[in-house]
Design a protein around this motif. Structure first.
Motif, PDB file in Angstrom:
ATOM      1  N   TRP A  53      21.163  -2.303   5.415  1.00  0.00           N
ATOM      2  CA  TRP A  53      21.586  -3.695   5.223  1.00  0.00           C
ATOM      3  C   TRP A  53      20.420  -4.532   4.705  1.00  0.00           C
ATOM      4  O   TRP A  53      20.559  -5.295   3.738  1.00  0.00           O
ATOM      5  CB  TRP A  53      22.123  -4.209   6.550  1.00  0.00           C
ATOM      6  CG  TRP A  53      22.604  -5.629   6.540  1.00  0.00           C
ATOM      7  CD1 TRP A  53      22.860  -6.428   5.452  1.00  0.00           C
ATOM      8  CD2 TRP A  53      22.888  -6.425   7.692  1.00  0.00           C
ATOM      9  NE1 TRP A  53      23.287  -7.665   5.848  1.00  0.00           N
ATOM     10  CE2 TRP A  53      23.315  -7.687   7.208  1.00  0.00           C
ATOM     11  CE3 TRP A  53      22.842  -6.193   9.053  1.00  0.00           C
ATOM     12  CZ2 TRP A  53      23.687  -8.721   8.085  1.00  0.00           C
ATOM     13  CZ3 TRP A  53      23.214  -7.208   9.919  1.00  0.00           C
ATOM     14  CH2 TRP A  53      23.626  -8.457   9.435  1.00  0.00           C
ATOM     15  N   SER A  57      20.096  -6.214   0.984  1.00  0.00           N
ATOM     16  CA  SER A  57      19.952  -7.671   0.845  1.00  0.00           C
ATOM     17  C   SER A  57      18.666  -8.019   0.111  1.00  0.00           C
ATOM     18  O   SER A  57      18.644  -8.908  -0.750  1.00  0.00           O
ATOM     19  CB  SER A  57      19.966  -8.327   2.233  1.00  0.00           C
ATOM     20  OG  SER A  57      21.185  -8.086   2.902  1.00  0.00           O
ATOM     21  N   ASN A  66      28.970 -13.083   0.825  1.00  0.00           N
ATOM     22  CA  ASN A  66      29.859 -12.190   1.557  1.00  0.00           C
ATOM     23  C   ASN A  66      29.203 -11.619   2.809  1.00  0.00           C
ATOM     24  O   ASN A  66      29.847 -11.487   3.853  1.00  0.00           O
ATOM     25  CB  ASN A  66      30.301 -11.037   0.646  1.00  0.00           C
ATOM     26  CG  ASN A  66      31.110 -11.521  -0.540  1.00  0.00           C
ATOM     27  OD1 ASN A  66      31.867 -12.493  -0.442  1.00  0.00           O
ATOM     28  ND2 ASN A  66      30.958 -10.860  -1.684  1.00  0.00           N
ATOM     29  N   LEU A  67      27.936 -11.272   2.693  1.00  0.00           N
ATOM     30  CA  LEU A  67      27.206 -10.704   3.826  1.00  0.00           C
ATOM     31  C   LEU A  67      25.766 -11.197   3.783  1.00  0.00           C
ATOM     32  O   LEU A  67      24.940 -10.671   3.034  1.00  0.00           O
ATOM     33  CB  LEU A  67      27.245  -9.170   3.774  1.00  0.00           C
ATOM     34  CG  LEU A  67      26.584  -8.441   4.951  1.00  0.00           C
ATOM     35  CD1 LEU A  67      27.273  -8.801   6.261  1.00  0.00           C
ATOM     36  CD2 LEU A  67      26.624  -6.930   4.729  1.00  0.00           C
ATOM     37  N   THR A 249      29.984 -17.837   7.063  1.00  0.00           N
ATOM     38  CA  THR A 249      29.972 -16.382   7.208  1.00  0.00           C
ATOM     39  C   THR A 249      28.902 -15.919   8.181  1.00  0.00           C
ATOM     40  O   THR A 249      29.094 -14.936   8.921  1.00  0.00           O
ATOM     41  CB  THR A 249      29.751 -15.715   5.848  1.00  0.00           C
ATOM     42  OG1 THR A 249      30.674 -16.249   4.896  1.00  0.00           O
ATOM     43  CG2 THR A 249      29.945 -14.222   5.928  1.00  0.00           C
ATOM     44  N   ASP A 250      27.763 -16.597   8.197  1.00  0.00           N
ATOM     45  CA  ASP A 250      26.674 -16.162   9.069  1.00  0.00           C
ATOM     46  C   ASP A 250      27.062 -16.238  10.543  1.00  0.00           C
ATOM     47  O   ASP A 250      26.719 -15.348  11.328  1.00  0.00           O
ATOM     48  CB  ASP A 250      25.421 -16.994   8.796  1.00  0.00           C
ATOM     49  CG  ASP A 250      25.704 -18.493   8.832  1.00  0.00           C
ATOM     50  OD1 ASP A 250      26.895 -18.880   8.825  1.00  0.00           O
ATOM     51  OD2 ASP A 250      24.734 -19.276   8.854  1.00  0.00           O
ATOM     52  N   ILE A 253      29.312 -13.324  11.383  1.00  0.00           N
ATOM     53  CA  ILE A 253      28.545 -12.086  11.554  1.00  0.00           C
ATOM     54  C   ILE A 253      27.837 -12.087  12.907  1.00  0.00           C
ATOM     55  O   ILE A 253      27.766 -11.049  13.578  1.00  0.00           O
ATOM     56  CB  ILE A 253      27.525 -11.916  10.416  1.00  0.00           C
ATOM     57  CG1 ILE A 253      28.247 -11.854   9.061  1.00  0.00           C
ATOM     58  CG2 ILE A 253      26.710 -10.663  10.619  1.00  0.00           C
ATOM     59  CD1 ILE A 253      29.200 -10.712   8.925  1.00  0.00           C
TER      60      ILE A 253
END
Length: 286
Positions: A53, A57, A66-67, A249-250, A253
């Motif tokens: 990940w 990133s 998105n992530l 989004t954060d 997550i």
């Protein structure tokens, strides 16, 4: 002519194989089993995912919309902890999960004992439980809302139903696999019904019960994820649903990471108890 005289008392020559010093045997290495447990082996998989990940990133291969990157998630989690939102919602979620887990485990264990020790109990209980097993607990939410409303009662009952089935199935199976000779021995020494349950049934069903607990704790957190998004005003699921509304989004997550850590820690605790209580068993995991 001279003759050679042989003494009949001459001792026989000793066998070299008999007098040879025995060689030490080489230790046979076990090759069929999985080998010795790795120190902190449970963390290898999560660390690999985290590394991939972070690498994706950092290289720009993962869209931050998105992530977000792991360091962004860590900063968001720090902000949530600083303003107290994460602790408050986590306490509410843990309370719901523990209540549902307690009621589900108690009901599953009770019905498993009644069904496992009585043919009549099995006929009355096992069929409906198998029907419930085929129906996902989350599919019952609309009906539970009609019966109990959208408050805490509905949420706890949904979690308890998700916990009930694995506890019942694995405990009942553990009871049915107890050697019948133990029951005959209990009859020979004239144990009472209560003594038979205490000294034979419960220890014999313990491996199955602990296996069911591993599935039950996972089912509790899975059910919690859903019920906290049904008109909840607090909890990790509510925090995630609110973040979805604002496109954060954060925070979503962070909620997923919290759920994952809760499930991982819960399963590790059950495995620790299993390792301590079933240390007498010789398995490939040892």
């Amino acid at each position: 002519m001279s003759t050679t005289v042989f003494d009949k008392r001459t001792e026989p020559v000793p066998d070299e194989a008999a007098t040879a010093t025995p060689r030490p045997r080489r230790a046979i290495r076990k090759r069929l089993g999985p080998g010795r447990p790795l120190p902190y082996g449970w963390a290898l998989g999560p660390l690999l995912l985290l590394t991939l990940w972070a690498a994706g990133s950092g290289a720009g291969l993962i869209d931050a919309r998105n992530l977000p990157a792991p360091w962004t998630i860590a900063g968001t989690a720090g902000n949530l902890v600083a303003d107290g939102r994460l602790q408050s919602n986590l306490a509410t979620s843990a309370q719901r999960a523990l209540l549902g887990l307690a009621f589900g485990v108690a009901a599953g264990l009770l019905f498993a004992i009644l069904s496992g020790l009585s043919r009549l109990g099995e006929g009355l209980i096992d069929g409906p439980v198998q029907i419930k097993r085929a129906i996902p607990s989350l599919a019952l939410i609309p009906l539970l809302i009609l019966w109990f409303g959208i408050g805490e009662t509905m949420k706890v009952i949904t979690i308890a139903l998700g916990v009930f089935v694995p506890i019942y199935i694995h405990t009942h199976n553990g009871l049915r696999t107890i050697d019948n000779r133990y029951a005959e021995l209990a009859e020979t020494v004239r144990l009472s019904r209560l003594q038979f349950v205490r000294h034979v049934v419960l220890p014999g069903a313990l491996p199955g019960f602990l296996l069911g607990m591993r599935f039950a704790v996972t089912a509790a957190w899975l059910s919690l994820v859903v019920v906290e998004q049904v008109n909840a005003t607090s909890g990790i699921g509510y925090m995630m649903e609110l973040a979805r509304t604002y496109g954060q989004t954060d925070i979503i997550i962070v909620g997923l990471v919290v759920y994952g850590l809760l499930g991982l820690v819960s399963d590790a605790l059950v495995r620790l108890v299993e390792r301590g209580t079933l240390s007498w068993r010789r398995t490939l995991a040892n």
